[in-house]
Design an enzyme around this catalytic site. Structure first.
Site, PDB file in Angstrom:
ATOM      1  N   GLY A 242      -1.961   8.769   9.955  1.00 42.40           N
ATOM      2  CA  GLY A 242      -0.823   9.580  10.378  1.00 42.40           C
ATOM      3  C   GLY A 242       0.309   8.770  10.993  1.00 42.40           C
TER       4      GLY A 242
ATOM      5  N   ARG B 247     -23.383 -12.901   5.682  1.00 45.66           N
ATOM      6  CA  ARG B 247     -24.689 -12.604   5.079  1.00 45.66           C
ATOM      7  C   ARG B 247     -25.637 -11.866   6.020  1.00 45.66           C
ATOM      8  NH1 ARG B 247     -24.570 -18.609   3.367  1.00 45.66           N
ATOM      9  NH2 ARG B 247     -23.464 -18.451   5.329  1.00 45.66           N
TER      10      ARG B 247
ATOM     11  N   GLY C  17       0.811  -1.218   0.000  1.00 46.57           N
ATOM     12  CA  GLY C  17       0.000   0.000   0.000  1.00 46.57           C
ATOM     13  C   GLY C  17       0.838   1.259   0.000  1.00 46.57           C
ATOM     14  N   ASP C  18       0.168   2.404  -0.232  1.00 49.29           N
ATOM     15  CA  ASP C  18       0.812   3.726  -0.235  1.00 49.29           C
ATOM     16  C   ASP C  18       1.915   3.853  -1.277  1.00 49.29           C
ATOM     17  OD1 ASP C  18      -0.841   4.443   1.895  1.00 49.29           O
ATOM     18  OD2 ASP C  18       0.586   3.662   3.364  1.00 49.29           O
ATOM     19  N   GLU C  19       1.783   3.158  -2.373  1.00 51.99           N
ATOM     20  CA  GLU C  19       2.822   3.182  -3.408  1.00 51.99           C
ATOM     21  C   GLU C  19       2.776   4.451  -4.246  1.00 51.99           C
ATOM     22  OE1 GLU C  19       0.506   0.786  -3.079  1.00 51.99           O
ATOM     23  OE2 GLU C  19       1.480  -1.164  -2.788  1.00 51.99           O
ATOM     24  N   GLY C  20       1.672   5.200  -4.117  1.00 54.57           N
ATOM     25  CA  GLY C  20       1.487   6.392  -4.962  1.00 54.57           C
ATOM     26  C   GLY C  20       0.391   6.140  -5.990  1.00 54.57           C
ATOM     27  N   LYS C  21      -0.540   5.233  -5.637  1.00 51.60           N
ATOM     28  CA  LYS C  21      -1.637   4.889  -6.569  1.00 51.60           C
ATOM     29  C   LYS C  21      -2.482   6.116  -6.908  1.00 51.60           C
ATOM     30  CE  LYS C  21      -3.165   1.884  -3.606  1.00 51.60           C
ATOM     31  NZ  LYS C  21      -2.083   1.961  -2.596  1.00 51.60           N
TER      32      LYS C  21
ATOM     33  N   LYS D  44       8.560   7.560  -6.400  1.00 50.55           N
ATOM     34  CA  LYS D  44       9.422   8.073  -5.327  1.00 50.55           C
ATOM     35  C   LYS D  44      10.907   7.802  -5.559  1.00 50.55           C
ATOM     36  CE  LYS D  44       7.068   9.002  -1.475  1.00 50.55           C
ATOM     37  NZ  LYS D  44       6.232   9.019  -0.288  1.00 50.55           N
TER      38      LYS D  44
ATOM     39  N   GLN E 227      -5.080  -0.204  -1.102  1.00 48.58           N
ATOM     40  CA  GLN E 227      -4.113  -1.054  -0.398  1.00 48.58           C
ATOM     41  C   GLN E 227      -3.087  -1.609  -1.402  1.00 48.58           C
ATOM     42  OE1 GLN E 227      -7.758  -1.742   0.611  1.00 48.58           O
ATOM     43  NE2 GLN E 227      -7.243   0.099   1.708  1.00 48.58           N
TER      44      GLN E 227
ATOM     45  N   THR F  32      -5.436  -6.723   4.890  1.00 47.98           N
ATOM     46  CA  THR F  32      -6.756  -6.129   5.019  1.00 47.98           C
ATOM     47  C   THR F  32      -7.783  -7.218   4.693  1.00 47.98           C
ATOM     48  OG1 THR F  32      -8.109  -4.195   4.502  1.00 47.98           O
ATOM     49  CG2 THR F  32      -6.889  -5.178   2.654  1.00 47.98           C
TER      50      THR F  32
ATOM     51  N   ASN G 176     -10.080   2.931   4.752  1.00 48.56           N
ATOM     52  CA  ASN G 176      -8.716   2.577   5.196  1.00 48.56           C
ATOM     53  C   ASN G 176      -7.724   3.133   4.191  1.00 48.56           C
ATOM     54  OD1 ASN G 176      -9.788   0.751   3.316  1.00 48.56           O
ATOM     55  ND2 ASN G 176      -8.813  -1.051   4.190  1.00 48.56           N
TER      56      ASN G 176
ATOM     57  N   GLY H  91      -5.928   5.840   1.734  1.00 44.59           N
ATOM     58  CA  GLY H  91      -5.650   7.271   1.695  1.00 44.59           C
ATOM     59  C   GLY H  91      -4.836   7.519   0.450  1.00 44.59           C
ATOM     60  N   HIS H  92      -5.463   8.119  -0.556  1.00 42.06           N
ATOM     61  CA  HIS H  92      -4.793   8.330  -1.837  1.00 42.06           C
ATOM     62  C   HIS H  92      -4.558   9.824  -2.030  1.00 42.06           C
ATOM     63  CE1 HIS H  92      -6.467   4.268  -3.496  1.00 42.06           C
ATOM     64  NE2 HIS H  92      -5.763   4.139  -2.394  1.00 42.06           N
TER      65      HIS H  92
HETATM   66  P1  GDP Z   1      -1.484   5.625  -2.283  1.00 41.50           P
HETATM   67  O1  GDP Z   1      -2.232   5.175  -1.081  1.00 41.50           O
HETATM   68  O2  GDP Z   1      -0.877   4.495  -3.028  1.00 41.50           O
HETATM   69  O3  GDP Z   1      -2.293   6.529  -3.183  1.00 41.50           O
HETATM   70  O4  GDP Z   1      -0.269   6.500  -1.750  1.00 41.50           O
HETATM   71  P2  GDP Z   1      -0.345   7.669  -0.635  1.00 41.50           P
HETATM   72  O5  GDP Z   1      -0.965   8.857  -1.240  1.00 41.50           O
HETATM   73  O6  GDP Z   1      -0.910   7.141   0.632  1.00 41.50           O
HETATM   74  O7  GDP Z   1       1.199   7.887  -0.345  1.00 41.50           O
HETATM   75  C1  GDP Z   1       2.093   8.290  -1.332  1.00 41.50           C
HETATM   76  C2  GDP Z   1       2.723   9.633  -0.911  1.00 41.50           C
HETATM   77  O8  GDP Z   1       3.848   9.907  -1.734  1.00 41.50           O
HETATM   78  C3  GDP Z   1       1.789  10.801  -1.119  1.00 41.50           C
HETATM   79  O9  GDP Z   1       2.089  11.778  -0.143  1.00 41.50           O
HETATM   80  C4  GDP Z   1       2.156  11.314  -2.499  1.00 41.50           C
HETATM   81  O10 GDP Z   1       1.869  12.701  -2.685  1.00 41.50           O
HETATM   82  C5  GDP Z   1       3.638  11.069  -2.519  1.00 41.50           C
HETATM   83  N1  GDP Z   1       4.227  10.747  -3.819  1.00 41.50           N
HETATM   84  C6  GDP Z   1       3.690  10.041  -4.849  1.00 41.50           C
HETATM   85  N2  GDP Z   1       4.612   9.873  -5.827  1.00 41.50           N
HETATM   86  C7  GDP Z   1       5.742  10.480  -5.400  1.00 41.50           C
HETATM   87  C8  GDP Z   1       7.058  10.614  -5.952  1.00 41.50           C
HETATM   88  O11 GDP Z   1       7.377  10.126  -7.021  1.00 41.50           O
HETATM   89  N3  GDP Z   1       7.972  11.286  -5.193  1.00 41.50           N
HETATM   90  C9  GDP Z   1       7.666  11.827  -3.980  1.00 41.50           C
HETATM   91  N4  GDP Z   1       8.637  12.466  -3.324  1.00 41.50           N
HETATM   92  N5  GDP Z   1       6.452  11.723  -3.425  1.00 41.50           N
HETATM   93  C10 GDP Z   1       5.512  11.038  -4.127  1.00 41.50           C
HETATM   94  P1  IMO Z   2      -3.858   2.711   0.570  1.00 42.28           P
HETATM   95  O1  IMO Z   2      -4.996   2.474  -0.375  1.00 42.28           O
HETATM   96  C1  IMO Z   2      -1.280   1.100   3.680  1.00 42.28           C
HETATM   97  C2  IMO Z   2      -3.094  -1.760   6.454  1.00 42.28           C
HETATM   98  C3  IMO Z   2      -3.244  -1.376   7.900  1.00 42.28           C
HETATM   99  C4  IMO Z   2      -3.112  -2.730   8.570  1.00 42.28           C
HETATM  100  C5  IMO Z   2      -3.840  -3.658   7.596  1.00 42.28           C
HETATM  101  C6  IMO Z   2      -5.281  -3.958   7.970  1.00 42.28           C
HETATM  102  O2  IMO Z   2      -3.715   4.112   1.008  1.00 42.28           O
HETATM  103  O3  IMO Z   2      -2.603   2.128   0.012  1.00 42.28           O
HETATM  104  P2  IMO Z   2      -7.520  -2.526   7.842  1.00 42.28           P
HETATM  105  O4  IMO Z   2      -7.898  -1.239   8.485  1.00 42.28           O
HETATM  106  O5  IMO Z   2      -7.591  -2.496   6.348  1.00 42.28           O
HETATM  107  O6  IMO Z   2      -8.254  -3.704   8.428  1.00 42.28           O
HETATM  108  O7  IMO Z   2      -5.971  -2.757   8.245  1.00 42.28           O
HETATM  109  O8  IMO Z   2      -3.801  -3.005   6.337  1.00 42.28           O
HETATM  110  N1  IMO Z   2      -3.702  -0.835   5.480  1.00 42.28           N
HETATM  111  C7  IMO Z   2      -2.991  -0.013   4.687  1.00 42.28           C
HETATM  112  N2  IMO Z   2      -1.670   0.224   4.625  1.00 42.28           N
HETATM  113  N3  IMO Z   2      -2.108   1.709   2.821  1.00 42.28           N
HETATM  114  C8  IMO Z   2      -3.431   1.455   2.847  1.00 42.28           C
HETATM  115  O9  IMO Z   2      -4.288   1.915   1.907  1.00 42.28           O
HETATM  116  C9  IMO Z   2      -3.943   0.599   3.843  1.00 42.28           C
HETATM  117  N4  IMO Z   2      -5.181   0.154   4.171  1.00 42.28           N
HETATM  118  C10 IMO Z   2      -5.014  -0.727   5.157  1.00 42.28           C
HETATM  119  O10 IMO Z   2      -2.239  -0.482   8.311  1.00 42.28           O
HETATM  120  O11 IMO Z   2      -1.757  -3.124   8.599  1.00 42.28           O
HETATM  121 MG    MG Z   3      -2.265   5.550   0.962  1.00 40.48          MG
END
Ligand code: GDP
Ligand code: IMO
Ligand code: MG
Length: 428
Positions: A301, A142, A12-16, A330, A223, A238, A38, A40-41
Site C-alpha cells: 500500500g 544451505r 516492478g509494478d509495470e502491469g505484469k 499505462k 519484480q 530484491t 513481495n 503483487g500482480h
Molecule cells: P505488476 O506487479 O507488474 O503485476 O503490476 P501491479 O499490478 O502491481 O500494478 C499495476 C497497476 O496498474 C494495477 O493496479 C493494474 O490494474 C494497473 N494497470 C495495468 N495496466 C494498466 C494500464 O494500461 N492503464 C491503467 N490505468 N492501469 C493499468
Molecule cells: P511486483 O512483482 C515493486 C521492492 C521493495 C524493495 C525491494 C526489496 O509486484 O512487481 P523485498 O521485500 O523484495 O526484499 O524488497 O524490492 N519490491 C518491489 N517493488 N514491485 C514488486 O513486485 C516488488 N517486490 C519487491 O519495495 O524496494
Molecule cells: Mg506489483
C-alpha cells in the site's frame, strides 16, 4: 519447445499481472519462477479484481495449469489465504503445482527482515518485510527449509530446530527481539502441510516433459529488471534473479526452451522503496501520476515514486533480458500532459551515458538528459486499434521503441483485459 518469458523492464509494478492474464489463454502453463509474496500482480476482468501474490496470473482460465517453481519462496499462510480467496471468488486452484525445492518463508525470516531494516536506519532498503531476503540468504547458506521437508515431519522438526538455533541467537542477541518457539512453529506448519503437500510435484520434470510434448509455457516474472540481485540497482534490489535468466535456473528448463522474451514497461516509471531514481518527479506532475495511475503498492500500500520514462533503463532491460518484444502499459495515464519528457541519456560528471553506468555511486549522481514531445491531452482508454490512437501518442510510442531497440507489440491503455492494443504480438 515453446517457452515465453514475461519480465518487468523497470523497478516492478509495470502491469505484469494484467499482461500475463491477457496472453495466458495462449499457453498451457503459467509459471512463477522467482520471488514470493513481495509481488503483487493485479488482474482485472469485469467486476473481478484479483491481487495475486503467489499464484500465477493465469489462474482465471480453467485450462491453464499454474506452477510455482523452485526459484520461488513461499509463505504458507499467504498461500493458503490466497487459495481460499480465489476459491471464494470462484477460481479453483486444484491444478496448482508447487516445486518440492521451493524454499519456505518461516516466521524468523519475516522477523529478521523487519529487524535488519530497523537496524539499517536511514539506509534501509525499504523491503516489503515479507521475509524474502532472509529466506534467500538461508537458501544460499544451505540451511533453508524446503517444501519437500513438509513431507517428513521428523526431518522438518530437525531442520526447524537447527535453523532456529542460529536465527534465535541473532534475533535475541543482535536485535533484542523475542525468540521464536520451535514447537509452536512445527505444530502450526505441520498442520498447514496437510493442505499444501498435495500440490508438491517435481516441477522441473513436469515442465521439461510438457515442453518436449509441444505444450506452451509462459514464465511470469515478478519484480523487475532493476530489482534483480545481480543486474539491478544493488543494494536496493530484491534477493532473486527477476531477469529472464531467472526463468532458467528458477524452473530447471534449458535456455533453448525460451523463444520469446516480452518486457513490460510503463509509459512512465515508478519505484517502491529506497534507491537511486534519476527521472524521479518530486512535483505536481509526479503527484498527478500517482493520483491518475493509482500508484500505490499492491502488496504494502506504499505510495510509488513516479518519474518520466527512462529509456536508458529500457535499453538496459532489453540487453540483460534479451527482449524480443516490448509492452508499454499505462499510456492512458499520461493523457493529462501537454508535454511529455523521455530520458534519453544521463550526464554524470560532465560525461554522457546512454547505457546504465555499472557503478552505484555514478548512478546516484546521474542527471537525466530529456527529449520533449507533445502530449495528446485526451482520454485514450477506449482505443482498441493502434491507428486510432492520436498521432502524438503513436509518435511517443515509436520514439520509446526506437530508443529501446525493441518492437512495441502490445500497448495497454487501462487495467482491463480489453483495454489493450495488439500491435503485432504473436504468442508462439
Ligand atoms: P505488476 O506487479 O507488474 O503485476 O503490476 P501491479 O499490478 O502491481 O500494478 C499495476 C497497476 O496498474 C494495477 O493496479 C493494474 O490494474 C494497473 N494497470 C495495468 N495496466 C494498466 C494500464 O494500461 N492503464 C491503467 N490505468 N492501469 C493499468
Ligand atoms: P511486483 O512483482 C515493486 C521492492 C521493495 C524493495 C525491494 C526489496 O509486484 O512487481 P523485498 O521485500 O523484495 O526484499 O524488497 O524490492 N519490491 C518491489 N517493488 N514491485 C514488486 O513486485 C516488488 N517486490 C519487491 O519495495 O524496494
Ligand atoms: Mg506489483
Amino acid at each position: 519447445m515453446a517457452g515465453t518469458v514475461l519480465v518487468g523492464a523497470q523497478w516492478g509494478d509495470e502491469g505484469k499481472g494484467k499482461i500475463t492474464d491477457l496472453i495466458a489463454p495462449d499457453f498451457d502453463y503459467v509459471v512463477r519462477y522467482q520471488g514470493g509474496n513481495n509481488a503483487g500482480h493485479t488482474v482485472v476482468h469485469g467486476d473481478i479484481t484479483l491481487a495475486l501474490h503467489l499464484v500465477p496470473s493465469g489462474i482465471m482460465y480453467p485450462q491453464v495449469i499454474p506452477v510455482i517453481a523452485n526459484g520461488c519462496v513461499l509463505d504458507l499462510k499467504v498461500l493458503l489465504k490466497e487459495i481460499d480467496t480465489l476459491a471464494a471468488a470462484g477460481f479453483s486452484t486444484d491444478r496448482l503445482q508447487i516445486s518440492g525445492n521451493a524454499h519456505i518463508i518461516m516466521p524468523w525470516h519475516i522477523a529478521l527482515d523487519g529487524a535488519s531494516e530497523i537496524q539499517r536506519g536511514a539506509s534501509e532498503i525499504g523491503t516489503t518485510r515479507r521475509g524474502i531476503g532472509p529466506t534467500y540468504e538461508h537458501k544460499a547458506a544451505r540451511n533453508g527449509i524446503r517444501m519437500q521437508d513438509l513431507l517428513d515431519p521428523n526431518l522438518f522438526r530437525a531442520k526447524v530446530a537447527a535453523s532456529l538455533e542460529t536465527a534465535n541467537a541473532i534475533l535475541t542477541n543482535l536485535y533484542e527481539e523475542e525468540p521464536i518457539d520451535a514447537d509452536m512453529v512445527c505444530a502450526e506448519y505441520l498442520e498447514m502441510a496437510t493442505r499444501v503437500t498435495p500440490y508438491i510435484t517435481d516441477t522441473a520434470l513436469l515442465l521439461n516433459s510438457e515442453l518436449a510434448a509441444g505444450r506452451k509455457v509462459l514464465f511470469e516474472g515478478a519484480q523487475g529488471t532493476l530489482l534483480d540481485i545481480d543486474h539491478g540497482t544493488y543494494p536496493y534490489v530484491t534477493s532473486s534473479n527477476c531477469t529472464a535468466g531467472g526463468a532458467i535456473t528458477g524452473t530447471g528448463v534449458g535456455p533453448m526452451a525460451v523463444k520469446k522474451i516480452l518486457g513490460v514497461a510503463k509509459a512512465y516509471i515508478t519505484r517502491v522503496g529506497s534507491g537511486p531514481f534519476p527521472t524521479e518527479l518530486d512535483d505536481d506532475i509526479g503527484a498527478k501520476m500517482v493520483e491518475i495511475g493509482g500508484e500505490f503498492g499492491t502488496t504494502t500500500g506504499r505510495m510509488r515514486r513516479c518519474g518520466w520514462h527512462d529509456s536508458v533503463i529500457t535499453r538496459y532491460a532489453a540487453m540483460v533480458n534479451g527482449l524480443t518484444d516490448l509492452c508499454i502499459t499505462k499510456l492512458d495515464v499520461l493523457g493529462f500532459l501537454d508535454k511529455i519528457k523521455i530520458c534519453v541519456a544521463y550526464e554524470i560528471d560532465g560525461q554522457s551515458y546512454t547505457t546504465l553506468p555499472g557503478s552505484q555511486s555514478l548512478l546516484e549522481r546521474a542527471v537525466p538528459v530529456y527529449e520533449e514531445m507533445p502530449g495528446w491531452e485526451t482520454d485514450i482508454s477506449a482505443v482498441k486499434r493502434y491507428e486510432d490512437l492520436p498521432i502524438e501518442a503513436r509518435n511517443y510510442l515509436e520514439r520509446l521503441e526506437e530508443l529501446a531497440g525493441v518492437p512495441v507489440t502490445i500497448v495497454s491503455v487501462g487495467p482491463e483485459r480489453g483495454q489493450t492494443i495488439m500491435r503485432g504480438w504473436q504468442s508462439l
